[in-house]
Design an enzyme around this catalytic site. Sequence first.
Site, PDB file in Angstrom:
ATOM      1  N   ASP A  34     -56.152  12.661   9.676  1.00 42.29           N
ATOM      2  CA  ASP A  34     -55.276  12.023   9.495  1.00 42.29           C
ATOM      3  C   ASP A  34     -54.216  13.226  10.581  1.00 42.29           C
ATOM      4  O   ASP A  34     -53.683  12.431  11.610  1.00 42.29           O
ATOM      5  CB  ASP A  34     -54.579  12.491   7.947  1.00 42.29           C
ATOM      6  CG  ASP A  34     -55.197  12.301   6.956  1.00 42.29           C
ATOM      7  OD1 ASP A  34     -56.424  11.725   6.516  1.00 42.29           O
ATOM      8  OD2 ASP A  34     -54.362  11.852   6.154  1.00 42.29           O
ATOM      9  N   GLU A  75     -62.308   4.023   1.680  1.00 38.62           N
ATOM     10  CA  GLU A  75     -63.058   4.658   1.098  1.00 38.62           C
ATOM     11  C   GLU A  75     -63.566   4.005  -0.181  1.00 38.62           C
ATOM     12  O   GLU A  75     -63.800   4.026  -1.542  1.00 38.62           O
ATOM     13  CB  GLU A  75     -61.856   5.857   0.768  1.00 38.62           C
ATOM     14  CG  GLU A  75     -61.560   7.253   1.877  1.00 38.62           C
ATOM     15  CD  GLU A  75     -61.043   8.260   1.356  1.00 38.62           C
ATOM     16  OE1 GLU A  75     -59.656   7.823   0.666  1.00 38.62           O
ATOM     17  OE2 GLU A  75     -60.858   8.936   1.955  1.00 38.62           O
ATOM     18  N   GLN A 114     -58.035   0.243   2.564  1.00 38.06           N
ATOM     19  CA  GLN A 114     -57.446   0.630   4.286  1.00 38.06           C
ATOM     20  C   GLN A 114     -57.646   0.488   5.373  1.00 38.06           C
ATOM     21  O   GLN A 114     -59.118  -0.853   5.360  1.00 38.06           O
ATOM     22  CB  GLN A 114     -57.285   1.817   4.474  1.00 38.06           C
ATOM     23  CG  GLN A 114     -58.071   3.235   4.465  1.00 38.06           C
ATOM     24  CD  GLN A 114     -58.736   4.207   4.173  1.00 38.06           C
ATOM     25  OE1 GLN A 114     -58.295   4.336   3.078  1.00 38.06           O
ATOM     26  NE2 GLN A 114     -57.080   4.484   4.985  1.00 38.06           N
TER      27      GLN A 114
END
Lengths: 775, 775
Positions: free
Chosen positions: A351, A493, A607
Amino acid sequence: MTFNSENECMDSWLIVEEVFDPYHLGKEEAIMSLGNGYMGIRSASEEKYASEVRNTFVAGTYNKFYKNEVTELPNIADVIQMEIKVNGEILDLKQGHVKGYSKTLNLRSGELERTFEWENTNKARYAFKFLRFVSMDDLHLIGQRIEIQALNCDTAIEITSGINGQMTNSGIQHFADGDKRLYDQRYLQLVQKTTESEIEVVINTVHTFKRDDICFQPDALVVMDRRKIHNAHQMSLKTGETLVIEKLSLIHTSRDLDESIEKLKERSLAHLKVIHPIGYKTLLSKSADAWLTKVWEAAPITIKSGNPYDQLVIRFAQYHLAIMTPAHDSRMSVAAKGLSGEGYKGHIFWDTEIFILPYFIYTHPNIARSLLTYRYKTLSGAREKAKKEGYEGAMYPWESAWLDDGEVTPVWGAADIITGKPTKIWSGFIEQHITADVSYAIWQYYNVTGDQSFMDCYGYEIILDTAKFWASRLEWDETTQMYHINNVIGPDEYKEHVDDNAFTNHMAYWTINLAVAYTDQLKIEKPHIYEQLNERLDLTRVYQEWIKKSPLIYLPKPNEQGIIPQDKTYLSKRLIDLQPFKTQKHVGSIFKSYNLSQVNEIQVSKQADVMILLYLLEDQFSNEVKRACWQYYEPKTLHDSSLSLSTHSVLAADMEQLDLAYELFKRASKIDLGSNRKSSCDGIHAASIGGIWQCVVNGFGGVRMNSGRLRIEPHLPEQWEELVFTIIWQGVKIEVSASSKGFKVSLVDSVKPITFFHKDEIYVCTGKTSIIYAQ
Amino acid sequence: MTFNSENECMDSWLIVEEVFDPYHLGKEEAIMSLGNGYMGIRSASEEKYASEVRNTFVAGTYNKFYKNEVTELPNIADVIQMEIKVNGEILDLKQGHVKGYSKTLNLRSGELERTFEWENTNKARYAFKFLRFVSMDDLHLIGQRIEIQALNCDTAIEITSGINGQMTNSGIQHFADGDKRLYDQRYLQLVQKTTESEIEVVINTVHTFKRDDICFQPDALVVMDRRKIHNAHQMSLKTGETLVIEKLSLIHTSRDLDESIEKLKERSLAHLKVIHPIGYKTLLSKSADAWLTKVWEAAPITIKSGNPYDQLVIRFAQYHLAIMTPAHDSRMSVAAKGLSGEGYKGHIFWDTEIFILPYFIYTHPNIARSLLTYRYKTLSGAREKAKKEGYEGAMYPWESAWLDDGEVTPVWGAADIITGKPTKIWSGFIEQHITADVSYAIWQYYNVTGDQSFMDCYGYEIILDTAKFWASRLEWDETTQMYHINNVIGPDEYKEHVDDNAFTNHMAYWTINLAVAYTDQLKIEKPHIYEQLNERLDLTRVYQEWIKKSPLIYLPKPNEQGIIPQDKTYLSKRLIDLQPFKTQKHVGSIFKSYNLSQVNEIQVSKQADVMILLYLLEDQFSNEVKRACWQYYEPKTLHDSSLSLSTHSVLAADMEQLDLAYELFKRASKIDLGSNRKSSCDGIHAASIGGIWQCVVNGFGGVRMNSGRLRIEPHLPEQWEELVFTIIWQGVKIEVSASSKGFKVSLVDSVKPITFFHKDEIYVCTGKTSIIYAQ
């Protein structure tokens, strides 16, 4: 309750809550949290509520509670909480009547204000005002000011306030009990020490009382309880009088300076004695000045929009980017929840490099350098991890904490709904792309800033050593006669144990090729650095491997429809109707119907995965492929990760789908600022907040570093009249001012010309005069 | 709020609270706590409040949090708390309107009941009933039953309930995180392990739902959070319908049986599967039956008084004596707060031997034996402590915990009001009389029960070894040519570092003489035991020391006024006006005016000191001395210790001052049952509760063991019409029934005659027929 919802945003500097909801405190605690990168404090109220989560974190003070656990950022003793008893009743907004409630975070000054009128059950009425800040000027300082006016009766008041070391991380106590002391009958001091990392924390606090502006000293009894020291103050107030309590507190730790606990205690007490006479208001104004110079004047962004909410969103993002980032110390980096919550234990993920760092690279290169230096300082842990897993070079931990903590991803997660057993978290073992992400970030930093000294000292070594890892990670397959990377988790994920994840393979290939290029260059241009690194990394041998293996790395290519397979099997997996989950109220709703191993077999993504590849390595893929992948993957993406929406917004802007980009920008902003009261309880979403800045500057602002060149291609959504922002390119600060008509680039405080590209045309911006381009 | 205050006591089996006060929860949590000696659970409510202290303790599971701390009884995972959401609002008595509230502890059955009608802020009304017990039959079992009736609307209900391992002792976490599992979609299991002592705790729980008596399975989602596993249940209820939730939970630990964690998990889960179909009501009735046989029928006490409160008081005492005492395991003893609070960390003091044990000696000799066996099992620690302090023999720790923990008195206490520094707690170093108290208790136990096997196995060894300690502890003084005991704290803890404390010197002397007598006897009657002990304790040499030193021990004698000096300097210390502190609202108020070293120089006592000596060794002092000491010391005693009032009550009864004795009995009862809402927050006062029984049976009942003989001399206060109780003397159970006219002694279930004394006359009670004596 209202959080400046789009339609109600009145002031683009203020985050406002107008209705108090004692059962949903987590969100406001987190999104209104205060801090300065050194520390972060959730904005729990002075009075206690059963469902509060009261946290004070100091960056870098990681501790491991027990041998089988991972290190986490401990919840330090609290100074905020106070018990306020008026006319025999404890202030509690669940009781009595509350009028005119508002809680406001002023982003500009960093001050939190809470005001209301409270009538207790005996009809006694009081006006309360609570003010608070964590100083951006003095990183150790927390200021509080409470004003209580007795509206309709003379009142006995009892205020119990001090330092409370009984705080935990959801029940985990990271501190051994330390000394408690009262000095000069007024300065309270509490010491605590982390149990395993043995970091000493010293907290000092002092109270000042004024009645109608005249200082007085109320009756006070010092009480030392277990891990607690506080004063019980008793005083009285006549009808109409206003009582003011100022509480100034300081937190110092042995992470700050390497000194004995006695020195630390002395120094922090002396510090308190210096600031005590200065008082709340002056200390606040110093802090507000620091906010101005460090943030609002350093990287101003103006969005002229029909909706002031849009301007608020980017300020909210910059506010949190400032308070979440330990800019003062390169032994630390940004946690996934910043310093605003216990979520992810204060750990550092990709991140930081991919979502948060670009803001700092383009606006505060010194902070970006500090954050990347952290990765250099954790290099030995990355090497150990590689060795432990049977590889060469540096393999960065999926979750990172203190310098020598190594991999800190927990091994067990939530329950499997079918078996009732906890699920194994595989990220720490096989989510390996982080090791390419770090090198990518360094490359981006270097190209944007031109910071050659960073490269010479740290950058080359990291990039070459991560390339060394990837070379050792490749798996030769006799059938295909190629190198593969099997059994990984990519950015998505929801797909565990996949082979040839497109993002991972491409990024590994890219890293190796970058290493080859840098090695070639070093050999010629900086032979002494090459020699040093060769000695450390055995480059002579490794280089041969790179050039031998690199052309044989399997890179998932677009199929006939232009779709890059996310991994070896994704495109052949089961298709289900995802509509119920695409329109879900809460993220992760798919797990109410499927467990993780079932989700693994469905064409559904948590995502951006292929999409983020198309964003990071944008030069390598055609617009047709980008569009085809969008069409295929976006409908299969649940955006269950807060890392997803901003990437999609930037890509939509790239594709000139500006309505869509704007909608995705709004959705991204609502991850934290939306009306879902549960979304941010564990802390703000740091990557999403970094992503908001990317939506604005990289997306709508169209700023990009491509092959080492600056590209500026603004494309504003129709709701925006104007977007003005500054960035720093190669040390030169420029202002970009864009509207639907075109855009203007001007140098700020510089005479050094800069070059940039716009739609493949090269432009030069010289002097202070600005140049306007028609779009 | 009312706690069966004297004037309002309606039923002498019920402790009732009729007004809910969310800011003073500690007292009701403690005095209404549930338990069975294996575990204790504070009676915090199902719904959470900010000021609650939610505790579950299992006896003997001590753990040390950090190297510089002492072991304490850890707060185990909670099963009681539930979040109940009706019509979108969380049940919270601070909100909405509450009608008909009552919380009742039924002492007879051990069931806690809480009922009220709640109208939420949307005017939806519900009748709630919460029932709960900790089984006296199955020591591992906690039963809960909740009834919710929708009174005026159809309702959606959400119940979140499970096992919460985030509990701490005031912020201290004693457990490492363990496995969490859901079995068969309904059985929740959480495992935790103490961090240092490595005791495994396994908790299992299961929910059953009924709507209007028909079982159903609501929608349930299992949620595993950090140290937490719970089910979120969703269901609906039509107007008028009643929902019943039964929650059955089991706690097992590796202290129970020495087995692997896997066995422990299996065994406890199997246990739950066995009791689950039985259901709350039947399990409760088994528990209530056990209460009857183990307590109410085993040691019944009837007080016919004008005020049913008096009967309630003794039942309250017996209830708590039962739940505080780990009768099931001789590796454990009674903590100063029982299992009802964090106060004193679950540690064992002289409170057990001197204040609590007499109840068990006279009514449950097997339990008394178990408690004394605990002292035998801690003998090695006592020997180590003696050695460490430079003495011989066994020196019992002032505070005791697990068998090999040794001395666990914390070293630092509250703040000194003058210096601002924490005060050093000297008790662990110099409050040494505990070592005589243990031997005294054994002597009392032996004489009352005649348990020769206990003496042979344990008793002699403890007494001789403690005498050995005392002999080595004596300090020879050339000037006085006597042995002194300097620098101690006696029972009165307001006098630190005193020389020749009367209680300590007399008890030490008494212990040595008892040892001499037993040694003489053993040599002749049990030479093999003598030989064993001689080998272990070097008796041949030690015996010589005893007979040499004993006559030279300085024993503070009554002065001309008949007053025994509490210590060497007490009588010459400063006299101040103690009136303000004698009439204080809260104990310890003297410390608002003086610090401990100042109090040390004033003639003021925290508690009985000389008085307890006159009680324990009553044969050795004349009535004149007793009266003179009373007149002198009682006015100087603040009764700031809960150990003080009951001793004074018994002595007042001895002196036939029955009004005073009754008043002191009442005051003693109010230490826990009085209206002071802060008095019992940290837990009930176990010694005071033992003292209540002594007031009734030893005081008003006039039962005493004097020189090995049973003495019965009842003297009732005028408010009492009749007092009936049973005791066991030398294995024979007798009932004593006393009134103002005289008293009656009868054998219960026995034909063995017993002998007792009354006013120096000897009486024999034979057969089942009872004999009446006129007083």
